[in-house]
Each structure stands twice: as structure tokens, then as C-alpha cells.
Design a protein around this motif. Structure first.
Motif, mmCIF file in Angstrom:
data_model
loop_
_atom_site.group_PDB
_atom_site.id
_atom_site.type_symbol
_atom_site.label_atom_id
_atom_site.label_comp_id
_atom_site.label_asym_id
_atom_site.label_seq_id
_atom_site.Cartn_x
_atom_site.Cartn_y
_atom_site.Cartn_z
ATOM 1 N N PHE A 168 30.605 -33.335 31.993
ATOM 2 C CA PHE A 168 31.633 -32.583 32.715
ATOM 3 C C PHE A 168 31.389 -31.087 32.610
ATOM 4 C CE2 PHE A 168 33.580 -36.658 31.919
ATOM 5 C CZ PHE A 168 34.098 -36.949 33.165
ATOM 6 N N PRO A 193 29.716 -41.594 50.440
ATOM 7 C CA PRO A 193 29.759 -40.123 50.463
ATOM 8 C C PRO A 193 30.741 -39.558 51.490
ATOM 9 C CG PRO A 193 27.486 -40.888 50.417
ATOM 10 C CD PRO A 193 28.341 -42.095 50.587
ATOM 11 N N ALA A 194 30.912 -40.248 52.596
ATOM 12 C CA ALA A 194 31.841 -39.739 53.605
ATOM 13 C C ALA A 194 33.250 -39.669 53.033
ATOM 14 C CB ALA A 194 31.809 -40.631 54.846
ATOM 15 N N ILE A 202 28.534 -31.380 44.301
ATOM 16 C CA ILE A 202 28.857 -32.123 45.530
ATOM 17 C C ILE A 202 27.913 -31.739 46.665
ATOM 18 C CG2 ILE A 202 30.597 -32.374 47.340
ATOM 19 C CD1 ILE A 202 32.506 -33.064 45.408
ATOM 20 N N HIS A 214 28.882 -27.985 39.521
ATOM 21 C CA HIS A 214 29.426 -28.430 40.806
ATOM 22 C C HIS A 214 28.280 -28.963 41.658
ATOM 23 C CE1 HIS A 214 32.644 -25.373 39.797
ATOM 24 N NE2 HIS A 214 33.237 -26.540 39.790
ATOM 25 N N VAL A 248 37.520 -29.725 37.412
ATOM 26 C CA VAL A 248 37.107 -28.857 38.512
ATOM 27 C C VAL A 248 38.278 -28.560 39.451
ATOM 28 C CG1 VAL A 248 35.581 -28.669 40.498
ATOM 29 C CG2 VAL A 248 34.734 -29.706 38.390
ATOM 30 N N LEU A 295 37.171 -29.394 55.190
ATOM 31 C CA LEU A 295 35.975 -30.151 55.556
ATOM 32 C C LEU A 295 35.189 -29.463 56.667
ATOM 33 C CD1 LEU A 295 37.465 -33.745 55.480
ATOM 34 C CD2 LEU A 295 35.537 -32.952 54.109
ATOM 35 N N VAL A 334 33.457 -36.737 50.220
ATOM 36 C CA VAL A 334 33.757 -35.361 50.634
ATOM 37 C C VAL A 334 35.209 -35.215 51.082
ATOM 38 C CG1 VAL A 334 31.390 -34.674 51.177
ATOM 39 C CG2 VAL A 334 32.801 -35.703 52.963
ATOM 40 N N ILE A 379 35.928 -38.565 42.350
ATOM 41 C CA ILE A 379 35.106 -37.955 43.408
ATOM 42 C C ILE A 379 33.645 -38.328 43.191
ATOM 43 C CG2 ILE A 379 34.243 -35.780 44.383
ATOM 44 C CD1 ILE A 379 36.997 -34.558 43.778
ATOM 45 N N GLU A 380 33.213 -38.250 41.921
ATOM 46 C CA GLU A 380 31.821 -38.577 41.637
ATOM 47 C C GLU A 380 31.517 -40.016 42.027
ATOM 48 O OE1 GLU A 380 30.614 -38.398 37.551
ATOM 49 O OE2 GLU A 380 28.517 -38.741 38.092
ATOM 50 N N LYS A 381 32.432 -40.903 41.654
ATOM 51 C CA LYS A 381 32.256 -42.318 41.965
ATOM 52 C C LYS A 381 32.173 -42.514 43.481
ATOM 53 C CE LYS A 381 34.757 -45.079 39.004
ATOM 54 N NZ LYS A 381 35.993 -45.819 38.670
ATOM 55 N N SER A 399 36.137 -37.548 38.165
ATOM 56 C CA SER A 399 35.339 -38.779 38.036
ATOM 57 C C SER A 399 35.429 -39.611 39.312
ATOM 58 C CB SER A 399 35.840 -39.631 36.873
ATOM 59 O OG SER A 399 35.698 -38.922 35.677
ATOM 60 N N SER A 453 30.905 -41.531 31.484
ATOM 61 C CA SER A 453 31.836 -40.604 32.128
ATOM 62 C C SER A 453 32.319 -41.172 33.457
ATOM 63 C CB SER A 453 31.165 -39.249 32.355
ATOM 64 O OG SER A 453 30.313 -39.299 33.471
ATOM 65 N N LEU A 454 31.661 -42.227 33.913
ATOM 66 C CA LEU A 454 31.947 -42.749 35.248
ATOM 67 C C LEU A 454 32.773 -44.032 35.205
ATOM 68 C CD1 LEU A 454 31.164 -42.052 38.194
ATOM 69 C CD2 LEU A 454 29.328 -43.716 37.972
ATOM 70 N N LEU A 465 41.337 -31.343 56.571
ATOM 71 C CA LEU A 465 40.316 -31.191 57.612
ATOM 72 C C LEU A 465 39.732 -29.782 57.604
ATOM 73 C CD1 LEU A 465 41.995 -33.144 60.546
ATOM 74 C CD2 LEU A 465 39.870 -33.756 59.387
ATOM 75 N N PRO A 504 32.230 -35.521 57.254
ATOM 76 C CA PRO A 504 32.389 -36.941 56.892
ATOM 77 C C PRO A 504 31.711 -37.879 57.890
ATOM 78 C CG PRO A 504 34.494 -35.799 56.788
ATOM 79 C CD PRO A 504 33.526 -34.851 57.400
ATOM 80 N N LEU A 554 28.025 -37.955 57.168
ATOM 81 C CA LEU A 554 27.742 -38.753 55.972
ATOM 82 C C LEU A 554 27.966 -40.249 56.211
ATOM 83 C CD1 LEU A 554 29.240 -36.360 53.320
ATOM 84 C CD2 LEU A 554 26.844 -36.996 53.539
ATOM 85 N N ALA A 555 28.974 -40.568 57.002
ATOM 86 C CA ALA A 555 29.222 -41.975 57.302
ATOM 87 C C ALA A 555 28.018 -42.556 58.034
ATOM 88 C CB ALA A 555 30.491 -42.127 58.127
ATOM 89 N N MET A 605 31.376 -40.350 45.754
ATOM 90 C CA MET A 605 30.177 -39.759 46.347
ATOM 91 C C MET A 605 28.996 -40.723 46.257
ATOM 92 S SD MET A 605 30.612 -36.844 47.829
ATOM 93 C CE MET A 605 28.915 -36.300 48.055
ATOM 94 N N PHE A 624 31.815 -33.767 62.419
ATOM 95 C CA PHE A 624 31.904 -32.950 61.215
ATOM 96 C C PHE A 624 31.441 -33.732 59.992
ATOM 97 C CE2 PHE A 624 36.312 -33.788 59.327
ATOM 98 C CZ PHE A 624 36.518 -34.952 60.055
ATOM 99 N N ASN A 658 37.194 -34.969 47.965
ATOM 100 C CA ASN A 658 36.985 -33.629 47.401
ATOM 101 C C ASN A 658 37.874 -32.605 48.109
ATOM 102 O OD1 ASN A 658 35.511 -31.686 45.753
ATOM 103 N ND2 ASN A 658 34.636 -31.011 47.691
ATOM 104 N N ILE A 683 29.091 -49.507 38.790
ATOM 105 C CA ILE A 683 30.394 -49.567 39.463
ATOM 106 C C ILE A 683 30.599 -50.947 40.089
ATOM 107 C CG2 ILE A 683 31.824 -48.565 41.279
ATOM 108 C CD1 ILE A 683 30.220 -45.954 40.909
#
Lengths: 196, 805
Positions: B112, A108-109, B697, B695, A185, A17, A112, A100-102, A98, B374-375, A14, B651, B654-655, A104, B649, A115, B340
Motif C-alpha cells: 500500500f 478494467p472497465a 491505475i 498510484h 489513496v 472519467l 476505472v 479498485i485493485e481487484k 483493494s 493485500s488483495l 463521468l 471505460p 477498456l471494455a 482493475m 470514453f 476509481n 481471486i
């Protein structure tokens, strides 16, 4: 070295975050539980460390046998004249990146949160690694607080020397790009004084 | 070289010996070739004396990336390393092979890292050309961890030298390299690429590697190489735990298994090599029997085509408005999401088609292949009619792909087959030619025969040919349905090829298409279909495949079937009850037309499914744009406000954004169906993580938020060169560019990007963000706005597009 992320690490996650004490409900707790579970499943923790003697000189601290010097005032202050230090590198592995990327992309919630969980996880793994190093030390010696390239005025560029002297690519699969960023990373390189 | 006539002895560790001889090890031990050639030669000699038939040059890290601080050039070091080895061989008077050793480059390949595939190729090429000129006999890529990097090296070798290529990789106890390359994937890919010998080196001790070598043998007929460490290292001292005797004892198993070459890696010395000579004296390599399996693979996952598998057809813009728009907007996340989803639904291979008029198909295909591989672990099927696109995709494809497609026309076969062969891909052959699709099965079988013949000419193994006997529309050509099925059975019987079929065309023009599709699919499987190209998100079609595998006695004991469906069945039963209650609730809340209060609440709570349902319901009574402006945006504003005030906050923010997105998607689809041309987009924004920085994100968070405020985001990804930002901004007449950078080292390229945008005289505003930036710093590097978080970037965008600031 067995390290797992648990419910107890939630406050740390937390913190990463930027949590400021607001209320939240199932939509966050469910994701948090899921991310901790995923983190434990996909992390492939690898590490390497090595002890080096240090010689303090005017233009930096020589890492004996490492063919480089640690420069800047911050590291000098941090090491407090320790004659030896442990260099270490620990990583969660590429799959973590990977995932994390997936995440996101899909949610996305959760992305993060995963992450942040990764940051908490790799720090926790570094803590465990220090304990492991401490067990090999005798006469009351132990490792001090970690310090990483890029902290204070220790140049980020010294990252490449850390990676090289630790043979981190071979033992942990950690490589650096031209901007001195690590891949995977979720990796930590650090030095810790060996002190009493 | 005949790799099966006798077991060849390689050498042992180089570093270990150098240390023993007190060589001055600096940052780059390879420089010793020039500064202390006598030491290097002495090491070589000690191995030749011990019995090595092959010695590796001391050039492991002599590439441009690792030599950047050296006083010597790559060519100088490599040539010196070969010269030293050659001289040691000459002095010994024995017939010893000199192998040019090449380790990993050390930099990280895209996506990467930011090393380009072509740059990796160039770096290997530089070493290989120098090595070949200096007289190396063999090129060996060793201690490798990234299959794609290996591929760059193999292509460099094949395109610039005539020397044999050996590849050994380093695996973790889980049978993968650090980058995730699977043992089998490596073997399949490299055999297809035409490598001469493969194996393992370094990693672990002999005992731990035996299983990997056996697994390689299952999927590949190539000669095998084993060069393990002297056991496992003690992390504290770096010492290895196997002495020469134990090492040799463990290596015996490899000799018995029939490998072609044995040696040692870290921690092994001439003593270990002597031991290997003894244990291999009366042993010979075992040549494997012919393997008739066809494999497709990515670096992470391989598919053995011995039963029906599903190829996901969704990554294809044909007939899909939303997908087309996503490609035009360079929305790769949309493509990734499709990938995916299909994999989660059970696709084992993904078809990838990004062909659209007025689009750079080649550039986009390469980018999509790179991102997808890569995914997701699924092997890809490269789908294009343009040979240049196919070649570009196969070049960067990390594995053994399937090419979609060739047909019976010679001009197509003569163009595509050499490409498929060179890059080691399998091919789909459509049973048609310049005269179209023959209606009778026999004619299609004949065309297939011609394709098989041509493939043989170009050296493509019959097992790697997938014949598509072509589905015709049953409402138009009902009696030809049987012809397709008969052709499937016959091509397999006559030629021993595999078969593939796109199924859904069968039902055009008929109601309840699913009935027709599933039945036809089942008939095709029964006729011998291997790969079904379908939409795996369709539960009935997937069900047909899974059920067929049970009834065909392939899914023994229905284990897979039960594992997959028992839970789903139980869940459905449960949901059958609860969904009724959900509907009742929904009627009460989202149904209140004037307020839409339920929707507001659902967005705040981040309830995706509810929001989608709410919007669907609202669309019956309310205009789409009104829903956006009066419902979705105000809810997001509230979410943003809460975030700013610390009431929520990241998350949660984003949710809520994702929940709103679900609502936007319903509206987008509705508008695509009903009002062509009308757009709900509030404006286009370019986002990029700057060159050198991987990076992303932070950038992705900003993207999610901006999109859910109704902006169209052109996401250029990470590590984006300034030129690319300028180009896209100019082409699309973009008014707002958002740049992100995480590290102090990459803020410099952010500054450069802004400078180039200004220099190009583009009328656009630039907002920047990232961990190390401050308002002041942002202004200093020439940005118009500093955005401290995602919420603020939305405020800036609103200000620019709505108030025209």
C-alpha cells in the motif's frame, strides 16, 4: 455522518472519467450501477477536523498551536484574510483501494469506473463534513471553499503537517508515505476558511 | 512474570497530562524526555502514586521515521525516556515495571505504501535495543493498526532482545483496525508468534471494547490487556465523554471477565487509575482452559478447522504452460486473477507455489505473498521444497500460515520445523520418508507418528500438524486406495492431528476423471479429511464438499447449501433456455467465416463471452495468427480510433480491450496446445510506476491496452527502484520501457530512472506518462516519447516494433 453515492452522482463520476458526451450502452450503465453499489458497500468513511486560528506573517500564515506555517501566495489569496480555518481529513478506507485493485484485474472497465466513483465519493464526503462543521459554527459563520496541499504553490510537503495536527492516523487511519502521498489513496485533506 | 496471579494496573494517558502541566508540545513531544525530563517524571510519578504497577515510557513516536527532523537521535530519545521512567520508579520506592512504548511507525508498508518490511523491522530494532540497554523491563507495541508492522516489531524484539513483548491494537467499531486487521486474526497470529500478552488500547471506550476482548479469548489463551480511552471524543472539542467514575464502572466488566492488565489511554488521568485499583482489589485474572482448535489466518480472515475446508491448488506452475509463462514474464496479475477466482469459487485457503527452474523462487514467492495478502483475505499455504523460500515467505506473511510441507525424513524435519515454530506456522507432514510412500496404512501412520514426535520436540502443537496420507493413482495401485483412507482415520484417532489431502492424482489414466475424483474426495471426507486440496473452480468437486457438509450434519438445516445452490439451480434452468437462443444467434454472426463481422461488433461492444466463443469458432477454419492480425487487431484499431475522436470514453476502450483479451486468451491456449514455441507476441515491453509512487491505475490501463495489441508486458509494478528497471531491461534485452508517475514529487525518480537506463548504455526507447507530465516536460527529463493516454502508448509501441523506428 451518513454519506452515500447515488445515481445523481453519475455525471460527476463521468466527469472524472473524461467523458465527452459519446454514446454508450448497457456495458457501461451496468458497470456504473454495480460500481455505485460496491462503493457504498465497501466505503468505510472516517474523518477528523479541527479549527485553528491563523496569524498572517510575512513568511507565511501561522497555524496557531499547530507548530507550522502555510506558505505561498495561493493559500494567502484563497483564505482572504480569514482569522480562523477548519482543517479536515476524510477517507474511504483501505478496502476501497483493494477493491479498485481487484477490479482493475478482473474487469478494467469497471476498475476505472470504481476509481472515478471513489474520487466523487470522497469529495462528496468532504462536502458533508463541511456541512457538519458548519453546524457547529454560530454567528453566521460557515466554511468556505476547500484548498488542499499541492494546490497552487502550497507545497505538497505541508501534507505532513495537516496529517499531524489533525492526528489523522489515529482518527481516520490516514498515513503519508515519503513522497507525501496518502494511504488510503481515496482520502482528502483540506483547509477551508471560516468566513461569514 | 506470572500474568495470572493478580490483575496489574497500567498507567493512563501521557499526552493529556503533558498538556495539563503546560509542557511545550512541539512537533515531537518525545523530545521532552531530554528538554524537560522533570515534566515527564512528574507524569510517571503521578501514575505510580495513583497505583500503577506498570508505566509506559514517553517514547510512542520515537522512531526514525517520526524523528527525522529532530535534533536528537532515536537512541538518545529512547534512552532518555527509559531513564526518566526508571528514575520515577526508583524515587517512588515501589516495584513498578517499566514498559517501552512503541506506536506505529507512521509510514505505510508495502504494497500500500513503500516502507519495506525490513526497514520497519530496523526501526523497531533501533528503539528496542536502545530501550533494552537503558533498562526497560517490557517492550510494548501499542495503538497498532497494521498486523504486518506488528510482526516486524515482534521479530525485531525476539531476534535482538530477551524482553517480554506485549501488543495492543486499536480497533474500529466493526472489529477491524483501519488497515483491516480482524480482532481474531491478530490474536491467533500473535499467539503463534510467541508474544507474551495481547489486547486493545485507545480506539474506543471500555464498553465498546469488551466484545473484542471476549473474541480474543475465544481464539487465544494469552494474558489480555485493556487500555481504553475515556470514552468517545467529541469531534469538535476533542474532549472524551467518560468521567473517572463512569470509566471505572465500565472497566469492572473486564476485571470480572478475567483480564490480566487494565489501564487507560487518551483522556484518562491518575484519577481514573485510582479507580481501577479499587475495582480490581478482590479480582484475579482467569486462566483459560486449553484450546484444541487449529486456526489458520490472514490479517483479515481466519479459518477455524472444525470441518472440511477447501485449499485452492491453482497457484502452481506444475503442468501448466500458461502459468509457467506468466511466472517467467513476471505477470503477477495472472497469479492474482487465479487467486481471486479460487476465492470466489469457495477456497478458504490458497496454496502458493512459484517454483520453476531458473527463476528466483525466493524473490518471487515474497512478492506473490505480499501482493496476494493485500488483495484476498484468504490464509495462504506456503508451498516450496526450499527452506530458504519458506522462511522468506513466512517472514513477510501477515498471519498464521500453513507450510507445505515436511515429510518423515529427519533432515527435512530438522530444517523446516524450527522455521515453522519461529514464525508461528502450522505444518503439513507427508506420510512418507527417504524410502518413499509405504503401501500399507500402518507404515504411513508410523511415519506420521515420527513427524508428530519431532514437532513436539520443536514446540509445535499437535493440533497444528496436518498429516497428508498421500493419494496414489488408482489405475496403478488400486488396492492402496483403501490404505490412504484408513491412514486418515487412524492418524487422527491415534495422534489428534488434522489431515490434508491432494485428491486429483487418484484418477490419472482413467476417463471421466471427475467421477473418480469426487467419489474419492467424498470417501476421504468420510474418513476424516479436514483440508481438501482441489481446484475450487471445478463445480462437481465443490459440490461434493458442500453436499458432504449437509449429509454429515455439519451444515445444519442445509442453510449454507441452499444459500449457495438454490440460486444457481434457478439460474441454470433459466440459462438452459436462453443459451439455446444464444447458440442460434452465434451461428448466424460469428459463423460468417470470411468477414468475422460478429467478432468485430462484439469487441466494439465489449462482450467478453461472445468474443471468446467467436474466436473458438473461427479457430476451426482460420489460422490463429490470421485471427489476431485480421480480426482482433483491426477491431482494436477501430476502438482506439473511436476513443481518439471522442466517440467513446475510457471505460468503453477498456471494455473492448478486455473483450479482445478474452479472444487472445483463447488463441494463446490453443497455441500452447498445438504449436509449441510459436508466439503471438509482438514484442516485450517493460512497464513500471516509478520509485516513491504507489498510484498505478494509469499504468495498469496502459498495460491492458498494450497486451491486447499483442505485446507482452513485463509489469514491474509500483514503487519500482531505477536499478530494477535497468536490470530487467538488460536481462531481457527490452526495446521499449514505459514509465508512469502521478505526482510532481515522483517525476524526479522518473528522471533518475531514465538517467540510469541511459548510463547503462541500453539500446531501448523510453515512453513516459502521468497526470503531471507534458510533452515538453517529458523531453526535458530525457524520455523518447510522451504518451498522453493508453491509446497513444499502443501507437508508440506499434511504431517501434512494427516499423522499427
Amino acid at each position: 455522518m451518513e454519506v452515500l453515492l447515488t445515481k445523481d452522482d453519475e455525471s460527476e463520476i463521468l466527469r472524472y472519467l473524461g467523458y465527452r458526451g459519446s454514446e454508450y450502452g448497457d456495458e457501461i450503465t451496468n458497470r456504473m450501477d454495480k460500481c455505485i453499489e460496491i462503493a457504498n458497500k465497501i466505503a468505510n468513511i472516517r474523518y477528523t477536523y479541527k479549527l485553528f486560528d491563523l496569524v498572517y506573517q510575512d513568511d507565511g500564515i501561522e497555524v496557531v498551536g499547530g507548530a507550522f506555517k502555510l506558505t505561498g501566495d495561493s493559500i494567502r489569496k484563497h483564505l482572504k484574510g480569514a482569522k480562523r480555518a477548519a482543517f479536515m481529513c476524510v477517507t474511504l478506507g483501505r478496502d476501497f483501494d483493494s477493491e479498485i485493485e481487484k477490479m482493475m484485474i478482473l474487469d478494467p472497465a469497471a476498475g476505472v469506473i470504481l476509481n472515478a466513483a471513489g474520487i466523487a465519493f470522497v469529495e462528496k464526503a468532504a462536502d458533508s463534513l463541511q456541512k457538519l462543521i458548519d453546524e457547529t459554527l454560530s454567528d453566521g459563520y460557515h466554511t468556505g471553499v476547500r484548498f488542499s496541499p499541492g494546490y497552487g504553490d502550497l507545497p505538497l510537503e505541508s501534507q505532513s503537517d495537516f496529517i499531524r495536527i489533525l492526528n489523522a492516523e489515529k482518527y481516520a487511519g490516514v498515513r503519508l508515505n515519503a513522497s507525501f502521498l496518502m494511504s488510503p489513496v481515496k482520502s482528502v485533506t483540506a483547509i477551508a476558511a471560516i468566513e461569514r | 512474570m506470572d500474568y495470572f496471579n493478580r490483575i496489574r494496573i497500567l498507567d493512563g494517558g501521557m499526552g493529556t497530562e503533558l498538556v495539563k502541566m503546560n509542557a511545550p508540545m512541539g512537533k515531537l513531544p518525545e523530545e521532552l524526555n531530554i528538554t524537560h525530563p522533570e515534566i515527564i517524571k512528574a507524569v510517571h510519578k503521578s501514575y505510580i502514586d495513583a497505583g500503577s504497577d506498570v508505566i509506559y515510557t514517553c517514547s510512542f513516536g520515537a522512531n526514525r521515521y517520526k524523528c527525522k527532523d529532530s535534533n536528537y537521535s532515536v537512541t538518545e530519545i529512547v534512552k532518555a525516556s527509559v531513564k526518566n521512567a526508571r528514575e520515577a520508579v526508583a524515587e517512588s520506592g515501589r516495584d513498578v515495571t517499566v514498559a517501552l512504548s512503541m506506536g506505529t511507525i507512521g509510514d505505510i508498508l508495502e504494497p500500500f505504501g513503500n516502507l519495506k518490511f525490513d526497514d520497519a523491522y530496523d526501526m523497531y530494532k533501533e528503539m528496542m535495543v536502545a530501550g533494552a540497554e537503558a533498562g526497560a523491563d517490557v517492550l510494548v507495541l501499542e495503538t497498532q493498526t497494521d498486523l504486518l508492522e506488528v510482526k516486524a516489531g515482534v521479530l525485531a524484539a525476539h531476534e535482538n532482545t530477551d524482553l517480554p513483548v506485549w501488543v495492543t491494537m486499536t480497533f474500529e467499531p466493526n472489529g477491524r483496525t483501519f488497515t483491516g486487521t480482524l480482532v481474531e486474526s491478530m490474536a491467533i497470529t500473535l499467539e503463534a508468534l510467541g508474544v507474551d500478552a495481547i489486547g486493545v488500547n485507545c480506539s474506543l471506550g471500555p464498553r465498546e471494547l469488551l466484545d473484542f476482548v471476549k473474541r480474543m479469548r475465544v481464539v487465544s489463551s494469552l494474558p489480555l490487556i485493556v487500555k481504553p480511552n475515556a470514552g468517545l471524543p467529541d469531534p469538535a472539542t476533542g474532549e472524551y465523554d467518560l468521567g473517572a467514575e463512569d470509566f471505572t464502572a465500565q472497566m469492572k466488566e473486564f476485571a470480572e471477565f478475567g483480564v490480566s492488565m487494565v489501564g487507560g489511554c487518551c483522556g484518562t488521568t491518575p484519577e481514573y487509575i485510582k479507580g481501577l485499583v479499587d475495582i480490581t482489589k478482590d479480582k484475579k485474572p482467569i486462566k483459560p482452559e486449553e484450546n484444541r482448535h487449529s486456526y489458520l489466518t490472514s490479517a483479515r480472515e481466519y479459518v477455524d478447522i472444525t470441518k472440511v475446508h477447501v485449499v485452492g491448488e491453482r497457484i502452481n506452475p506444475t503442468g501448466k504452460k500458461v502459468f509457467k509463462q506468466a511466472l517467467l514474464d513476471h505477470d503477477l496479475d495472472y497469479v492474482k486473477e487465479q487467486a481471486i477466482e479460487q476465492v470466489d469459487a469457495g477456497a478458504r485457503i490458497l496454496d502458493v507455489n512459484v517454483g520453476l527452474p531458473k527463476i528466483d523462487e525466493k524473490g518471487l514467492m515474497v512478492e506473490v505473498v505480499r501482493e496476494l495478502q493485500s488483495l484476498v483475505g484468504t490464509p495462504l499455504q506456503i508451498d516450496s521444497s526450499d527452506p530458504k523460500v519458506i522462511e522468506a515467505a513466512l517472514r513477510v506473511y501477515n498471519g498464521k500460515a500453513l507450510v507445505n510441507s515436511v515429510n518423515g525424513e529427519d533432515k527435512v524435519l530438522d530444517t523446516i520445523l524450527p522455521i515453522a515454530k519461529k514464525y508461528g506456522a502450522a505444518v503439513i507432514g507427508l506420510a512418507m520418508n527417504e524410502e518413499g510412500i509405504p503401501s500399507e496404512a500402518e507404515k504411513r501412520v508410523e511415519i506420521a507418528g515420527h513427524i508428530v514426535e519431532k514437532c513436539r520436540e520443536y514446540g509445535i502443537d499437535t493440533k497444528d500438524i496436518y498429516i497428508d496420507c498421500l493419494t496414489l493413482t488408482c489405475s496403478v495401485q488400486q488396492k492402496e486406495v483403501r490404505e490412504t483412507l484408513n491412514a486418515i482415520t487412524e492418524v487422527k484417532r491415534r495422534y489428534g492431528v488434522h489431515t490434508v489431502l491432494g485428491v486429483s492424482n487418484i484418477s490419472f489414466g482413467l476417463p471421466k476423471r471427475e467421477y473418480i475424483n469426487t467419489t474419492f474426495l467424498t470417501m476421504a471426507m468420510n474418513a476424516g479429511l479436514d483440508l481438501a486440496i482441489i481446484n475450487p473452480n471445478n463445480a462437481a468437486m465443490m459440490g461434493a464438499v458442500d453436499a458432504y457438509l449437509v449429509l454429515d450434519n455439519t451444515d445444519i438445516g442445509a442453510g449454507d447449501y441452499v444459500a449457495k445452490y438454490a440460486e444457481i439451480a434457478a439460474l441454470e434452468k433459466e440459462q438452459g433456455i436462453t443459451s439455446k437462443t444464444v447458440t442460434v444467434k452465434k451461428d448466424k454472426t460469428a459463423g460468417t467465416e470470411e468477414s468475422g463481422g460478429g467478432l468485430f461488433e462484439h469487441i466494439l461492444k465489449g462482450l467478453k463471452d461472445s468474443v471468446a466463443k467467436d474466436v473458438e469458432a473461427l479457430l476451426e477454419t482460420k489460422d490463429a495468427l490470421d485471427i489476431v492480425n485480421e480480426e482482433l487487431i483491426p477491431a482494436l484499431d477501430r476502438v482506439g480510433e473511436d476513443f481518439e475522436k471522442g466517440k467513446s470514453f475510457l471505460p468503453q476502450l477498456l471494455a473492448s480491450a478486455s473483450a479482445a483479451e478474452a479472444g487472445f486468451n483463447v488463441i494463446k491456449e490453443y497455441m500452447a496446445k498445438t504449436k509449441s514455441g510459436e508466439s503471438i507476441s509482438k514484442g516485450e515491453i517493460v512497464l513500471a510506476t516509478v520509485k516513491g509512487d504507489v498510484h498505478d491505475i494509469g499504468k495498469n490501463i496502459v498495460k491492458t491496452i498494450l497486451e491486447n495489441y499483442g505485446f507482452t508486458v513485463i509489469d514491474l509494478g509500483k514503487d519500482v527502484p531505477p536499478e530494477r528497471v535497468v536490470e530487467v531491461t538488460r536481462e531481457r534485452n527490452i526495446k521499449l520501457v514505459g514509465l508512469s508517475a502521478l505526482m510532481t514529487t515522483t517525476v524526479a525518480s522518473m528522471e533518475e530512472t531514465i538517467r540510469q537506463l541511459r548510463e547503462a548504455g541500453l539500446d531501448c526507447k523510453v515512453m513516459v506518462g502521468g497526470a503531471v507530465l507534458t510533452e515538453e516536460f517529458a523531453m526535458q527529463i530525457g524520455a523518447d516519447y510522451y504518451s498522453k493516454d493508453a491509446k497513444q502508448s499502443a501507437d508508440i509501441a506499434k511504431m517501434i516494433f512494427e516499423q522499427g523506428v
